[in-house]
Scaffold this motif. Sequence first.
Motif, short mmCIF file in Angstrom:
data_model
loop_
_atom_site.label_atom_id
_atom_site.label_comp_id
_atom_site.label_asym_id
_atom_site.label_seq_id
_atom_site.Cartn_x
_atom_site.Cartn_y
_atom_site.Cartn_z
N PRO A 141 28.14 68.48 -9.63
CA PRO A 141 28.63 67.68 -8.50
C PRO A 141 29.80 68.38 -7.82
O PRO A 141 30.40 69.30 -8.38
CB PRO A 141 29.08 66.37 -9.18
N SER A 142 30.13 67.95 -6.62
CA SER A 142 31.27 68.53 -5.91
C SER A 142 32.56 68.18 -6.64
O SER A 142 32.60 67.24 -7.45
CB SER A 142 31.34 67.99 -4.48
N ARG A 143 33.61 68.93 -6.33
CA ARG A 143 34.91 68.65 -6.95
C ARG A 143 35.40 67.24 -6.60
O ARG A 143 35.98 66.55 -7.44
CB ARG A 143 35.92 69.72 -6.52
N ASN A 144 35.15 66.80 -5.36
CA ASN A 144 35.56 65.44 -4.96
C ASN A 144 34.84 64.38 -5.79
O ASN A 144 35.44 63.38 -6.21
CB ASN A 144 35.28 65.22 -3.47
N GLU A 145 33.55 64.59 -6.03
CA GLU A 145 32.79 63.64 -6.86
C GLU A 145 33.34 63.62 -8.28
O GLU A 145 33.45 62.55 -8.90
CB GLU A 145 31.31 64.04 -6.89
N ALA A 146 33.67 64.80 -8.81
CA ALA A 146 34.20 64.89 -10.17
C ALA A 146 35.54 64.16 -10.27
O ALA A 146 35.79 63.41 -11.23
CB ALA A 146 34.36 66.36 -10.57
N GLU A 147 36.40 64.37 -9.28
CA GLU A 147 37.71 63.71 -9.29
C GLU A 147 37.54 62.19 -9.21
O GLU A 147 38.22 61.44 -9.92
CB GLU A 147 38.55 64.21 -8.11
N SER A 148 36.63 61.74 -8.36
CA SER A 148 36.39 60.30 -8.21
C SER A 148 35.87 59.69 -9.51
O SER A 148 36.29 58.60 -9.91
CB SER A 148 35.39 60.07 -7.07
N LYS A 149 34.97 60.41 -10.18
CA LYS A 149 34.41 59.91 -11.44
C LYS A 149 35.49 59.85 -12.52
O LYS A 149 35.53 58.90 -13.31
CB LYS A 149 33.25 60.80 -11.89
N LEU A 150 36.36 60.86 -12.55
CA LEU A 150 37.46 60.86 -13.53
C LEU A 150 38.38 59.66 -13.28
O LEU A 150 38.75 58.95 -14.22
CB LEU A 150 38.25 62.17 -13.43
N GLN A 151 38.74 59.45 -12.02
CA GLN A 151 39.64 58.34 -11.69
C GLN A 151 39.03 56.99 -12.06
O GLN A 151 39.69 56.15 -12.68
CB GLN A 151 39.96 58.39 -10.19
N LEU B 181 45.32 64.40 -12.10
CA LEU B 181 45.99 63.19 -12.57
C LEU B 181 47.33 62.99 -11.87
O LEU B 181 47.67 61.86 -11.45
CB LEU B 181 46.19 63.25 -14.08
N GLU B 182 48.09 64.06 -11.70
CA GLU B 182 49.39 63.94 -11.01
C GLU B 182 49.20 63.48 -9.58
O GLU B 182 49.91 62.60 -9.08
CB GLU B 182 50.09 65.30 -11.06
N ASP B 183 48.22 64.08 -8.89
CA ASP B 183 47.96 63.73 -7.50
C ASP B 183 47.51 62.27 -7.39
O ASP B 183 47.92 61.54 -6.48
CB ASP B 183 46.88 64.66 -6.93
N THR B 184 46.67 61.83 -8.31
CA THR B 184 46.15 60.46 -8.29
C THR B 184 47.26 59.44 -8.50
O THR B 184 47.32 58.42 -7.80
CB THR B 184 45.07 60.30 -9.38
N VAL B 185 48.16 59.72 -9.44
CA VAL B 185 49.26 58.80 -9.71
C VAL B 185 50.26 58.83 -8.55
O VAL B 185 50.74 57.78 -8.09
CB VAL B 185 49.95 59.16 -11.05
N ASN C 227 56.03 70.71 -7.72
CA ASN C 227 55.26 71.36 -8.77
C ASN C 227 54.55 70.30 -9.59
O ASN C 227 55.18 69.57 -10.37
CB ASN C 227 56.18 72.19 -9.67
N PRO C 228 53.23 70.17 -9.42
CA PRO C 228 52.51 69.10 -10.14
C PRO C 228 52.61 69.21 -11.65
O PRO C 228 52.48 68.21 -12.35
CB PRO C 228 51.06 69.27 -9.65
#
Length: 635
Positions: free
Chosen positions: A387-397, A427-431, A475-476
């Motif tokens: 999957p795309s990186r965006n899909e992976a990030e969304s699934k993780l979140q 995770l840092e970006d999401t929070v 710095n994340p």
Amino acid sequence: MAGDLLKDLKRRVEAIIPQEVNVSFVEFEGPELVIYTEDPKKFADNGDIIRSLAKDLRKRIVVRPDPKVLIDPEKALEAINEIVPEEGGINDAYFDPDTGEVLIEADKPGLVIGKYGETLREISRNIGWTPKVVRAPPLHSATIKNIRDYLRSEKDSRKEFLRRIGQKIHREPSAKDNWIRITALGGCREVGRSSFLLSTAETKILIDCGVNIGSDNNISPYLYIPEVSPIDSIDAVVLTHAHLDHAGLVPLLFKYGYDGPIYTTAPTRDLMVLLQLDYIDIASKEGSKIPYSSAIIREALKHTIILNYGEVTDIAPDVKLTLHNAGHILGSAVAHFHIGQGMYNVAFTGDIKYERTLLFDPTVNNFPRIETLVMEATYGGRHDFQPSRNEAESKLQSTIKRTIERGGKVIIPAFAVGRSQEVMIVLEDTVRKGMLEKIPVYLDGMILEATAIHTAYPEYLNQSLRNLIFHKGMNPFLSDIFVQVDSSSKRQEIIESDESCVILATSGMLNGGPVMEYLKNLADDPRNTLIFVGYQAEGTLGRRIQKGWKEIPFSSGGRTATIKINLEVITIDGFSGHSDRNQLLNYVRRMRPQPSKVILNHGEERKCLELANALRKKLKLEAIAPQNLETVRLV
């Protein structure tokens, strides 16, 4: 013979440079011709001198100060601190006797450089050493400090080693025949113990020397076969990256008689030492056979020669090596070999990512010339589409949110190097953006130390991340959501706590390491979640759980117990540091120039064969998937 060659080269150098420029002596040191001078500033002030020398002598030229003009490092450091304003924030100064350079780490490099470079020039005038300034990494790395201290303590023996290797590299070729062969020693039709032998009539070069962590029987490459034996017949070792399946058994070579150079990038050197020390530490704790000692790791370190991306380097009389970004992990490289006087070119990809990621730019696939490509096939199967990186990030979140809502904990087994840092950034970006409530993210194992090494080499990260860290002051990796687990009591506290959290722990395939403590204690609770973000090799515990095993046997205190897998198990492929099938095909399709032959490795048998078939049908290339112990003749 080498002495006569050096005398001749010194005469040629003196004939090219201006009369007022002094040359004390010249030496071969590894792949470089080093010119020592009492006044290196005259070379520095006239860049055309070195360019003219390199063009005329056809050697990599390095100018260094004559050792007699260098003052003692302790006195030099005192002088630096007197010259540089206190607010410059000098954290450390590393004196490299191999180069005559002092690397100054400072919080504010501009104050060390001074207006128009005046402060640097004053430092050079006072101490003789050539100063270079870098921004101090925001995270301290004990690994880097220990490596620098060790190399400084071994400066005399290392200098002798570099001179010996330099004479061997720059000798006159003696072989009369012209042929090139590649022998598969490990990693073919399998994942693990990657190793190839590139042979010419003149030279033997070992590319990678990995360990198969997931196997009880086929752990090491075939290093005992006639093509390799004796081990000291190998002229050079080239490492594509630091992961154990590519670099885990390099110290074993020195245990059995190898005494030559290892060529790789600086981050690979540092990460390799970190991972090898952890490997033998885990083996010791688990009562497994320890393949080598920490002393042998230091011996290998002493023989490591650092190359930057894009540097064309003589590593044998008939072979030039250039390393290029592979996009896989920090410092990972595609190794390109130019053999003979334009006779043949072959590139070994190691592991590659042909896509821009949160950490790295995509792998390089443009070369001056290439006839054969040796390429990984980890995700080369006909159904291996990530999957795309965006899909992976969304699934993780969404997975983490779901786990938090039911009061559970998230366990993410990850390699200390690569996937851990990518997940940390997500995770840092999401929070930070308020898409996920602020919960602690516990880092267990070597992850924090590996992250510190990432911060020490910003030039190897992608441009966006460098800008974020150095120009926007964000710095994340330094977010306060990350909490280091530095004791077994802290680990137990996390396990027993009722709070929801994310646990990022090594090892990535559940084959040991601190992640096993969390799995043993948290696997039976259906509120918890286990998230795989990296490849799980056949035979590993991670692969078994992916396949749906609900009971896992494990040994503890000499007894065998069973883990019941009741927690939710999720696999998120988009974070992989490997290219999927489409990326692998596009990598070859867009390569310039096009290779005429592709040799596939680092993939399960079916995936290697399916990718070879696709390359033949779609790109009309000769593509093969050899088995271990096979030899392919190129010329």
